[in-house]
Design a protein around this motif. Structure first.
Motif, PDB file in Angstrom:
ATOM      1  N   ALA A 189     -10.451   2.216   0.819  1.00  0.00           N
ATOM      2  CA  ALA A 189     -10.253   2.755  -0.527  1.00  0.00           C
ATOM      3  C   ALA A 189     -10.170   4.266  -0.407  1.00  0.00           C
ATOM      4  O   ALA A 189     -10.838   4.870   0.436  1.00  0.00           O
ATOM      5  CB  ALA A 189     -11.392   2.342  -1.453  1.00  0.00           C
ATOM      6  N   LYS A 200       0.811  -1.215   0.000  1.00  0.00           N
ATOM      7  CA  LYS A 200       0.000   0.000   0.000  1.00  0.00           C
ATOM      8  C   LYS A 200       0.845   1.266   0.000  1.00  0.00           C
ATOM      9  O   LYS A 200       0.313   2.370  -0.127  1.00  0.00           O
ATOM     10  CB  LYS A 200      -0.911   0.029   1.229  1.00  0.00           C
ATOM     11  N   CYS A 208     -10.637  -1.027   9.333  1.00  0.00           N
ATOM     12  CA  CYS A 208     -11.851  -0.828   8.541  1.00  0.00           C
ATOM     13  C   CYS A 208     -12.749   0.176   9.241  1.00  0.00           C
ATOM     14  O   CYS A 208     -12.602   0.447  10.435  1.00  0.00           O
ATOM     15  CB  CYS A 208     -12.584  -2.158   8.345  1.00  0.00           C
ATOM     16  N   ASP A 242      -9.429   7.998  -2.853  1.00  0.00           N
ATOM     17  CA  ASP A 242      -9.214   8.683  -4.131  1.00  0.00           C
ATOM     18  C   ASP A 242      -8.682  10.073  -3.809  1.00  0.00           C
ATOM     19  O   ASP A 242      -9.365  10.872  -3.159  1.00  0.00           O
ATOM     20  CB  ASP A 242     -10.527   8.775  -4.918  1.00  0.00           C
ATOM     21  N   TYR A 248      -7.012   6.548   7.570  1.00  0.00           N
ATOM     22  CA  TYR A 248      -6.495   7.199   6.371  1.00  0.00           C
ATOM     23  C   TYR A 248      -5.412   8.219   6.721  1.00  0.00           C
ATOM     24  O   TYR A 248      -5.441   8.832   7.793  1.00  0.00           O
ATOM     25  CB  TYR A 248      -7.626   7.911   5.624  1.00  0.00           C
ATOM     26  N   ASP A 281      -6.304   6.513  -7.390  1.00  0.00           N
ATOM     27  CA  ASP A 281      -7.239   5.634  -6.670  1.00  0.00           C
ATOM     28  C   ASP A 281      -6.457   4.461  -6.087  1.00  0.00           C
ATOM     29  O   ASP A 281      -5.664   3.820  -6.796  1.00  0.00           O
ATOM     30  CB  ASP A 281      -8.309   5.092  -7.615  1.00  0.00           C
ATOM     31  N   LYS A 282      -6.708   4.173  -4.810  1.00  0.00           N
ATOM     32  CA  LYS A 282      -6.086   3.019  -4.156  1.00  0.00           C
ATOM     33  C   LYS A 282      -7.168   2.262  -3.395  1.00  0.00           C
ATOM     34  O   LYS A 282      -8.091   2.864  -2.831  1.00  0.00           O
ATOM     35  CB  LYS A 282      -5.021   3.452  -3.152  1.00  0.00           C
ATOM     36  N   SER A 283      -7.034   0.960  -3.336  1.00  0.00           N
ATOM     37  CA  SER A 283      -7.929   0.142  -2.523  1.00  0.00           C
ATOM     38  C   SER A 283      -7.200  -1.112  -2.075  1.00  0.00           C
ATOM     39  O   SER A 283      -6.230  -1.545  -2.710  1.00  0.00           O
ATOM     40  CB  SER A 283      -9.199  -0.226  -3.297  1.00  0.00           C
ATOM     41  N   ARG A 284      -7.673  -1.668  -0.967  1.00  0.00           N
ATOM     42  CA  ARG A 284      -7.083  -2.902  -0.455  1.00  0.00           C
ATOM     43  C   ARG A 284      -8.134  -3.636   0.363  1.00  0.00           C
ATOM     44  O   ARG A 284      -8.891  -3.022   1.121  1.00  0.00           O
ATOM     45  CB  ARG A 284      -5.857  -2.613   0.411  1.00  0.00           C
ATOM     46  N   GLU A 314     -16.553  -7.061   3.787  1.00  0.00           N
ATOM     47  CA  GLU A 314     -15.824  -7.518   2.605  1.00  0.00           C
ATOM     48  C   GLU A 314     -15.428  -8.974   2.812  1.00  0.00           C
ATOM     49  O   GLU A 314     -15.027  -9.362   3.919  1.00  0.00           O
ATOM     50  CB  GLU A 314     -14.561  -6.679   2.363  1.00  0.00           C
TER      51      GLU A 314
END
Length: 704
Positions: free
Chosen positions: A431, A67, A470, A433, A493, A403-406, A476
């Motif tokens: 996630a 990440k 989270c 942006d 974040y 954009d990033k997500s994991r 998820e």
């Protein structure tokens, strides 16, 4: 050189930069990016266990996870290489390395806040030629390289190059196990390239490269090899021999040691297409790359001063990246301009496993299965206009969207495999942006035909990201995130880091162009630094990144060369740097305002000298290069620790022999004559990756 994405002399490029030609790299036995740092002002290039760590003018990043992103862009033939674990591969058949200092976001894009390192390989030419070399050295070093270039008619040329680089570990096993340790090398690499002329106005260059590395990742020693801890719990440098510093004597009280290993492979296919359309030239640069990594290592997990546990860690990961850039360029009249669009994507599938912390009342296994993706899109343009024959102004702008997500989990397990009856999972899902417009304004003035002055204001940006955990209510992969285990958004974040640079300099040549002198002064306003370290969160050790307020960076760089005679060549550099936090409290309580940024010595200086001896149809070239550095810091903010790395001087020697008109030559080198080692990295667990000791070797080159 192509620092501004168009061919131009370095002396006419308004960027603080260093260009190292392939021949100079070979003469100095510089065979990888991590060996470059000593030749560059205000630059650290460190080959750590988790990959190449680049620090330019105090700007760096420690997050090597899937990440994380670096603060300096590492490029291979103009292609951005996202994962730093695979950046420190061996040089072979290299034309040059360009190192740009300062933010380069307008033309180079993502994660170039600190600068750019671009390794540029030789391309196919129209001459039939070949070369080969073999070398040996201490630590059972064995190296071999070969290259062949074949023109096929007037339109097509092919080139192939291979390399082999291997040496034994620099570390000594004092643990009584007989296991091999890291700081070794075992690499095989190859590159194939083809250049096709398509009529008179277009050309296509294709490259394929592949590398296989079997370096042992067990390359750490305990921090006690370099530091002691006083009553105030602050580290103090200890005197010790190099052999003692490079000996791992740590015997875990809680778990057996195992043989560590590393298995990495990478490959990539790249394409460059250039088409001269008359008024404009069209450029396309694209690539698909993959990187696979499997390793096992034995951690030193510091629990309290003087006491540590052993932790066995295994990792496997697969990374895939694609990049595409389409750019147009024009140079008609007083206006030179370029504009383009860029797209980058990366996908990662990784699996971490940590074990052996039962003595702390924790589960036997922590397992982190994760998938991550990133997409970056940008549009950019830059133009230079000549107001007069000697005066030019430049303006550039770039809009980036990242954009990033994991998605994955932190598993608390009783055994190696997950058992739903005894084990449980915490969701990791996030996630983000982020987007930013970066820009550059500049002016340059030709003081004389051999001297240019310039001034620029530019901005840099690195995307925000996320930590483990989270948000409440997320679900998820069938794993819920109830409020009692959720992470607040402010902790989950972290924000983008930004930098505004003010820079002015001169580039000159004099004494009938036998001497050069370049000087640059700069000031950075650096905000929201992304600092990373390991913390225990919700009962598990996690890699956490936070923003660090504001920092100030001020400096001066002077470098140049002097051809004193036809046989004597001198190179020199001086760098002064004041890089410190203006506002930052790692724990929200203790202020680090005024403390220095990592790997930012107040002063460094280098001096190189080469002399060619002529002897009856033979040439003997002797060289010496020395670099002196003031002390600098390596920080662990999560533990409120700053390790002071003392100043040092490092000297390298080289000697080359070649008969006139001979196709062969001999070369010898000694690196780190003083045989002193310093820490490269220090982590939250009390593990140190040490630098290289004294190495020496000889090499035979042959060309046809």
């Amino acid at each position: 050189m192509t620092a501004q994405r168009t061919a131009a002399p370095a002396s006419k490029t308004p960027v603080a930069m260093t260009i190292l030609a392939g021949e100079r790299l070979r003469d100095g036995a510089i065979d990888s990016p991590s060996a470059l740092g000593a030749r560059l002002p205000n630059v650290h290039l460190d080959g750590a266990a988790d990959g190449l760590r680049i620090t330019i003018r105090g700007v760096s990043n420690a997050d090597a996870t899937e990440k994380g992103d670096p603060s300096a862009a590492f490029m291979q033939d103009g292609i951005y290489i996202a994962r730093r674990q695979i950046q420190d591969t061996s040089f072979f058949d290299i034309d040059r390395v360009e190192v740009l200092r300062g933010p380069q976001g307008t033309l180079y894009g993502r994660n170039s806040t600190a600068g750019v390192v671009n390794v540029i390989s030789n391309t196919p030419g129209r001459q039939l030629e070949g070369a080969a070399s073999v070398g040996v050295g201490n630590y059972n070093s064995r190296k071999a390289n070969a290259m062949v270039n074949v023109p096929v008619g007037d339109a097509l040329a092919l080139r192939a190059a291979v390399a082999y680089n291997k040496h034994d570990s620099y570390l000594t096993n004092g643990q009584g196990t007989g296991f091999d340790l890291g700081l070794d090398r075992d690499e095989k690499a190859a590159r194939l390239s083809a250049r096709l002329a398509i009529g008179k106005d277009a050309s296509l260059l294709l490259r394929y490269d592949a590398s296989s590395l079997r370096d042992n990742n067990d390359s750490i020693v305990p921090v006690s090899n370099f530091y002691s801890v006083g009553a105030d719990k602050q580290p103090r440098w200890v005197d010790a021999s190099t052999g003692s510093r490079l000996t791992n004597r740590f015997i875990p009280p809680n778990a057996p040691l195992e043989q560590g290993f590393g298995r990495m492979s990478t490959s990539g296919l790249g394409a460059e297409f250039d088409w001269n359309l008359g008024a404009v030239t069209l450029h396309y640069l694209g690539s698909h790359r993959k990187f696979d990594d499997d390793h096992k290592l034995n951690f030193h997990y510091g629990v309290a001063p003087g006491f540590a546990l052993g932790v066995r860690q295994t990792f496997s990961g697969k990374h895939r990246q694609d990049s595409h850039e389409l750019r147009v360029e024009t140079g008609a009249g007083p206006l030179k301009a370029q504009a383009g669009i860029y797209h980058f994507s990366e996908d990662a599938d990784v699996y971490y496993s940590f074990r052996d912390l039962q003595l702390l009342g924790l589960p036997p296994y922590y397992v982190f299965p994760l998938t991550a993706s990133a997409v970056s899109k940008a549009v950019f343009g830059q133009a230079t206009y000549s107001l007069a024959p000697s005066l030019r102004v430049t303006a550039g702008v770039r809009y980036s969207d990242d954009d990033k997500s994991r998605v994955g989990s932190t598993n608390f397990q009783q055994g190696a495999a997950f058992n739903a009856a005894t084990d449980f999972k915490l969701l990791n899902a996030a996630a983000i942006d982020t987007h930013k417009t970066t820009w550059r304004l500049g002016a340059e003035y030709d003081v004389s035909p051999a001297a240019m002055a310039f001034a620029t204001v530019s901005t840099g940006y690195k995307a925000g990201g996320f930590n483990d955990g989270c948000l409440a209510g997320a679900v998820e992969n069938g794993i819920p995130c109830p409020p009692q285990v959720a992470v607040p958004a402010g902790a989950l974040y972290y924000q983008p880091e930004t930098l505004t640079s003010y820079e002015a300099g001169v580039k000159t040549s004099f004494w009938n162009r036998k001497a050069t002198l370049n000087a640059t002064a700069f000031y950075y306003d650096y905000s929201n630094l992304q600092l990373s370290g390991v913390m225990v969160v919700q009962g598990a050790p996690r890699f956490v990144t936070t923003n660090a307020g504001v920092a100030s960076v001020t400096g001066l760089e002077v470098d140049g060369q002097l051809a004193a005679t036809a046989a004597d060549r001198i190179s020199y550099s001086l760098a002064l740097l004041d890089a410190h936090y203006k506002s930052y409290a790692p724990d929200g309580v203790h202020s680090w305002a005024g403390r220095r940024l990592d790997r930012a010595p107040r002063a460094t200086a280098s001096l190189g000298y080469e002399h060619n001896f002529r002897m009856d149809g033979r040439q003997l070239k002797a060289g010496i290069f020395a670099r002196a550095s003031a002390a600098y810091m390596i920080s662990v903010p999560s533990q409120l620790l700053q390790y002071r790395v003392p100043g040092r001087t490092q000297t390298d020697l080289s000697l080359g022999y070649q008969p006139d008109r001979a196709s062969w030559s001999l070369h010898a080198h000694v690196k780190n004559v003083e045989n002193k080692v310093l820490p490269i990295t220090i982590d939250s667990f009390g593990m140190v990756v040490p630098g290289d000791p004294r190495t020496y070797g000889v090499r035979l080159d042959y060309r046809f």
